[in-house]
Design a protein around this motif. Structure first.
Motif, PDB file in Angstrom:
ATOM      1  N   LEU A 298      81.385 -21.681  31.712  1.00 48.60           N
ATOM      2  CA  LEU A 298      82.314 -20.504  32.167  1.00 48.60           C
ATOM      3  C   LEU A 298      83.077 -20.024  30.908  1.00 48.60           C
ATOM      4  N   PRO A 299      83.521 -18.660  31.147  1.00 46.85           N
ATOM      5  CA  PRO A 299      84.675 -18.296  30.015  1.00 46.85           C
ATOM      6  C   PRO A 299      85.755 -19.147  30.184  1.00 46.85           C
ATOM      7  N   VAL A 300      86.779 -19.315  29.165  1.00 48.94           N
ATOM      8  CA  VAL A 300      87.859 -20.104  29.017  1.00 48.94           C
ATOM      9  C   VAL A 300      88.963 -19.612  30.172  1.00 48.94           C
ATOM     10  N   GLU A 301      88.882 -18.317  30.504  1.00 47.88           N
ATOM     11  CA  GLU A 301      90.056 -17.965  31.293  1.00 47.88           C
ATOM     12  C   GLU A 301      89.761 -18.122  32.849  1.00 47.88           C
ATOM     13  N   SER A 302      88.474 -18.669  33.266  1.00 52.42           N
ATOM     14  CA  SER A 302      88.220 -18.859  34.761  1.00 52.42           C
ATOM     15  C   SER A 302      89.231 -20.027  35.333  1.00 52.42           C
ATOM     16  N   THR A 303      89.063 -19.747  36.622  1.00 47.96           N
ATOM     17  CA  THR A 303      89.811 -20.737  37.649  1.00 47.96           C
ATOM     18  C   THR A 303      88.700 -21.514  38.330  1.00 47.96           C
ATOM     19  N   VAL A 304      88.540 -22.739  38.570  1.00 45.95           N
ATOM     20  CA  VAL A 304      87.400 -23.585  39.076  1.00 45.95           C
ATOM     21  C   VAL A 304      88.111 -24.113  40.606  1.00 45.95           C
ATOM     22  N   SER A 305      87.206 -23.894  41.466  1.00 41.59           N
ATOM     23  CA  SER A 305      87.373 -24.186  42.811  1.00 41.59           C
ATOM     24  C   SER A 305      86.140 -24.233  43.623  1.00 41.59           C
ATOM     25  N   PRO A 306      86.251 -24.764  44.732  1.00 37.98           N
ATOM     26  CA  PRO A 306      84.734 -24.817  45.633  1.00 37.98           C
ATOM     27  C   PRO A 306      84.593 -23.597  46.042  1.00 37.98           C
ATOM     28  N   ARG A 307      83.145 -23.221  45.984  1.00 35.94           N
ATOM     29  CA  ARG A 307      82.941 -22.113  46.314  1.00 35.94           C
ATOM     30  C   ARG A 307      82.017 -21.754  47.485  1.00 35.94           C
ATOM     31  N   ILE A 308      82.073 -22.847  48.596  1.00 37.28           N
ATOM     32  CA  ILE A 308      81.453 -22.581  49.554  1.00 37.28           C
ATOM     33  C   ILE A 308      81.996 -21.240  50.418  1.00 37.28           C
ATOM     34  N   PRO A 309      81.340 -20.475  51.175  1.00 34.12           N
ATOM     35  CA  PRO A 309      81.683 -19.298  51.599  1.00 34.12           C
ATOM     36  C   PRO A 309      82.664 -19.384  52.810  1.00 34.12           C
ATOM     37  N   SER A 310      82.772 -20.521  53.308  1.00 32.47           N
ATOM     38  CA  SER A 310      83.559 -20.798  54.528  1.00 32.47           C
ATOM     39  C   SER A 310      85.090 -21.066  53.969  1.00 32.47           C
ATOM     40  N   LEU A 311      85.181 -21.604  52.388  1.00 32.16           N
ATOM     41  CA  LEU A 311      86.400 -22.093  52.082  1.00 32.16           C
ATOM     42  C   LEU A 311      86.921 -20.836  50.798  1.00 32.16           C
ATOM     43  N   VAL A 312      86.302 -19.791  50.603  1.00 24.86           N
ATOM     44  CA  VAL A 312      86.674 -19.019  49.354  1.00 24.86           C
ATOM     45  C   VAL A 312      87.697 -18.165  49.970  1.00 24.86           C
ATOM     46  N   SER A 313      87.616 -17.819  51.182  1.00 18.47           N
ATOM     47  CA  SER A 313      88.466 -16.872  51.607  1.00 18.47           C
ATOM     48  C   SER A 313      89.813 -17.437  52.283  1.00 18.47           C
ATOM     49  N   LEU A 314      89.951 -18.709  52.378  1.00  8.73           N
ATOM     50  CA  LEU A 314      91.159 -19.538  52.952  1.00  8.73           C
ATOM     51  C   LEU A 314      92.375 -19.121  52.426  1.00  8.73           C
ATOM     52  N   GLU A 319      94.630 -22.827  57.970  1.00 10.87           N
ATOM     53  CA  GLU A 319      93.623 -22.219  58.017  1.00 10.87           C
ATOM     54  C   GLU A 319      92.159 -23.044  57.573  1.00 10.87           C
ATOM     55  N   GLU A 320      92.506 -23.783  56.553  1.00  4.24           N
ATOM     56  CA  GLU A 320      91.603 -24.924  56.168  1.00  4.24           C
ATOM     57  C   GLU A 320      91.362 -25.893  57.522  1.00  4.24           C
ATOM     58  N   ASP A 321      92.615 -26.373  58.013  1.00  5.40           N
ATOM     59  CA  ASP A 321      92.327 -27.358  58.964  1.00  5.40           C
ATOM     60  C   ASP A 321      91.441 -26.787  60.311  1.00  5.40           C
ATOM     61  N   ASP A 322      91.794 -25.554  60.502  1.00  7.98           N
ATOM     62  CA  ASP A 322      91.170 -24.857  61.509  1.00  7.98           C
ATOM     63  C   ASP A 322      89.507 -24.719  61.316  1.00  7.98           C
ATOM     64  N   ILE A 323      89.364 -24.377  59.962  1.00  9.34           N
ATOM     65  CA  ILE A 323      87.834 -24.287  59.665  1.00  9.34           C
ATOM     66  C   ILE A 323      87.151 -25.776  59.834  1.00  9.34           C
ATOM     67  N   TYR A 324      88.090 -26.823  59.325  1.00 11.62           N
ATOM     68  CA  TYR A 324      87.386 -28.014  59.313  1.00 11.62           C
ATOM     69  C   TYR A 324      87.212 -28.509  60.583  1.00 11.62           C
ATOM     70  N   GLU A 325      87.929 -28.335  61.668  1.00  7.16           N
ATOM     71  CA  GLU A 325      87.802 -28.662  63.075  1.00  7.16           C
ATOM     72  C   GLU A 325      86.384 -28.148  63.455  1.00  7.16           C
ATOM     73  N   LYS A 326      86.178 -26.640  63.335  1.00 15.81           N
ATOM     74  CA  LYS A 326      85.097 -25.882  63.651  1.00 15.81           C
ATOM     75  C   LYS A 326      83.753 -26.377  63.285  1.00 15.81           C
ATOM     76  N   ASN A 327      83.792 -26.656  61.739  1.00 15.29           N
ATOM     77  CA  ASN A 327      82.264 -26.783  61.140  1.00 15.29           C
ATOM     78  C   ASN A 327      82.263 -28.040  60.382  1.00 15.29           C
ATOM     79  N   GLY A 328      83.567 -28.633  59.919  1.00 19.26           N
ATOM     80  CA  GLY A 328      83.229 -30.009  59.098  1.00 19.26           C
ATOM     81  C   GLY A 328      83.354 -29.330  57.706  1.00 19.26           C
ATOM     82  N   SER A 329      83.994 -28.065  57.350  1.00 21.01           N
ATOM     83  CA  SER A 329      84.045 -27.730  55.924  1.00 21.01           C
ATOM     84  C   SER A 329      85.504 -27.787  55.728  1.00 21.01           C
ATOM     85  N   LYS A 330      85.718 -28.762  54.718  1.00 16.40           N
ATOM     86  CA  LYS A 330      87.106 -28.808  54.054  1.00 16.40           C
ATOM     87  C   LYS A 330      86.989 -29.057  52.532  1.00 16.40           C
TER      88      LYS A 330
END
Length: 361
Positions: A298-314, A319-330
Motif C-alpha cells: 500500500l501507499p504509506v499514507e493508507s489506513t488499514v482496517s477490515p474491509r468486509i462490506p458489513s463492517l466498512v460503513s460502521l 452499530e457494530e454490536d447490532d451487525i454482530y447479533e444479526k450476522n456474526g460479523s464483528k
C-alpha cells in the motif's frame, strides 16, 4: 531533496519506472506517541521503543537458528493454477496462507536472466550501490550488516537513473518485475473476491515493490504486504513464518510460491492466514544465493482496517454490536496507520512477536 512532509504523501510507483527525486525518509513513527493505541499496549510500546534503540552489537538477531529450521514442520501447500484461481484460492488462503502457483506464464529463461542482472547489483562497489540506490526507507540498498539481516535492494520508480539502469543491464530484471506485478495484482483481486473483502478505495492504489536479497538463511528486511510472489529457481526448501509457526516448504522449480500477507489478513477480518515476511532458504550450504520477491503493498499514507462490506460503513460500536447479533460479523482489528505499522515491522526483530497482535480487538 524533498521535505519529510512531502515524503509522507509519497506513493510507491511501478517497479523500474522513470527516475524520480529521492525523498527524505519520514520521521520515526515509533518514536512519536501512538494516540490510537489502547492503554493495554503501553508496556509493548515501551519494549519496542527500547529494542529499536539497542546498539547494533546488542540487537536481537533476525536470523532463525539452525534448531528452529530443524524443528520446523514440513508443509506441502496446494498447487494452484493461474487459470483456476477463483475455485482454489480461498481454501489455500484459509488453511495455509501460502501456495504454489503453476501456469504463471512467465516467459522461459526470463527468471534466470533476471537473476543474473540481480546478482550484478551485489557485485558493485559499495560507493556505487549507495549512489545508484540510496537508502530511502524502504527503498534502495540496505547492507544488513547492523542487525544480521541479509543485504538487499528494494526497487520501484526511484531505482536509480534511467542511464544507470541501462548501464547495469537491468532490462531482464525490469521485464521480470513487470510480469510478476501483473500476476500479483491478479492474485490480489482474486483473493478479495474469494475472501469477501472490498478492494481499496479510490486513490489507494495497490503498489508493487521488488525485493532482491542475498545470503543463505538470512531473511532481510520485512515490510507489510497484501500478497507476495517468490520465484522458485531451484528445488531448495523454503522456511516460512506462518500463523502456525515456522514451516518448511519443499521447493518447486519454475513455480511461484505465493504468500498471503498481514494486510490481507486484516482486510479479510482474520479470515485468511498470513505469512510474516518473505521465504528464507532453509539450507546453510550456500553462502550466497539470490532471492527475488515481488510484494503487492500500500501507499504509506493508507489506513488499514477490515474491509468486509458489513463492517466498512460502521459508524460506532453500538452499530457494530447490532451487525454482530444479526450476522456474526464483528471487527477483529482496530484501524491503524500503515506508515506507523510499516515502520515498526521494518525495524523490529521479526522473531520477537507478531506485530499485528497489538491491533487485535
Amino acid at each position: 531533496m524533498a521535505s519529510s512532509a512531502e515524503n509522507h504523501s509519497h506513493r510507491h510507483r511501478a517497479p523500474f519506472a522513470a527516475a524520480a527525486t529521492v525523498a527524505a525518509p519520514p520521521p520515526t513513527p515509533s518514536a512519536q506517541p501512538n494516540l490510537s493505541a489502547p492503554p493495554s499496549t503501553a508496556s509493548s510500546d515501551l519494549l519496542s521503543h527500547l529494542l529499536l534503540r539497542l546498539p547494533p552489537s546488542l540487537s536481537l538477531s533476525r536470523r532463525p537458528s539452525s534448531a528452529v529450521a530443524a524443528a520446523a514442520e514440513t508443509a506441502t501447500p496446494p498447487v494452484v493454477s493461474l487459470s483456476s484461481l477463483n475455485s482454489s484460492l480461498l481454501s489455500a488462503a484459509t488453511q495455509f496462507g501460502f501456495f504454489h502457483l503453476a501456469d504463471h506464464r512467465i516467459p522461459a529463461g526470463l527468471p534466470s536472466s533476471a537473476a543474473s542482472s540481480a546478482g550484478a547489483l551485489f557485485d558493485l562497489p559499495d560507493h556505487r550501490k549507495k549512489s545508484l540506490f540510496p537508502a530511502n526507507w524502504p527503498l534502495g540498498h540496505d547492507t544488513g550488516d547492523d542487525d544480521g539481516a541479509a543485504e538487499s535492494f528494494c526497487l520501484d520508480g526511484t531505482a536509480g537513473a534511467a542511464e544507470s539502469a541501462e548501464e547495469l543491464s537491468m532490462g531482464p530484471l525490469r521485464e521480470f518485475a513487470a510480469e510478476m506485478e501483473k500476476i500479483g495484482l491478479t492474485v490480489a483481486e482474486a483473493l478479495a473476491a474469494a475472501a469477501g473483502f472490498e478492494s481499496p478505495p479510490e486513490g489507494e492504489k495497490l503498489c508493487p515493490l521488488m525485493w532482491i536479497s542475498g545470503g543463505s538463511s538470512r531473511p532481510g528486511r520485512v515490510y507489510p504486504y497484501v500478497v507476495g510472489l517468490h520465484y522458485q529457481m531451484q528445488r531448495r526448501n523454503q522456511l516460512l513464518l506462518s500463523d502456525s509457526g515456522w514451516v518448511t516448504v519443499p521447493g518447486r522449480p519454475e513455480s511461484l510460491l505465493v504468500t498471503i500477507g498481514d494486510i490481507a489478513q486484516v482486510w479479510s477480518n482474520g479470515k485468511v492466514k498470513k505469512v510474516r515476511g518473505r521465504p528464507i532458504p532453509s539450507e546453510n550450504n550456500n553462502s550466497h544465493c539470490i532471492t527475488m520477491s515481488l510484494i503487492i503493498t500500500l501507499p504509506v499514507e493508507s489506513t488499514v482496517s477490515p474491509r468486509i462490506p458489513s463492517l466498512v460503513s460502521l459508524q460506532n460500536r453500538e452499530e457494530e454490536d447490532d451487525i454482530y447479533e444479526k450476522n456474526g460479523s464483528k471487527s477483529l482489528f482496530t484501524s491503524f496507520s500503515f506508515e506507523d505499522y510499516a515502520w515498526r515491522v521494518y525495524h523490529e526483530c521479526l522473531h520477537l512477536k507478531d506485530t499485528l497482535m497489538r491491533y487485535r480487538i
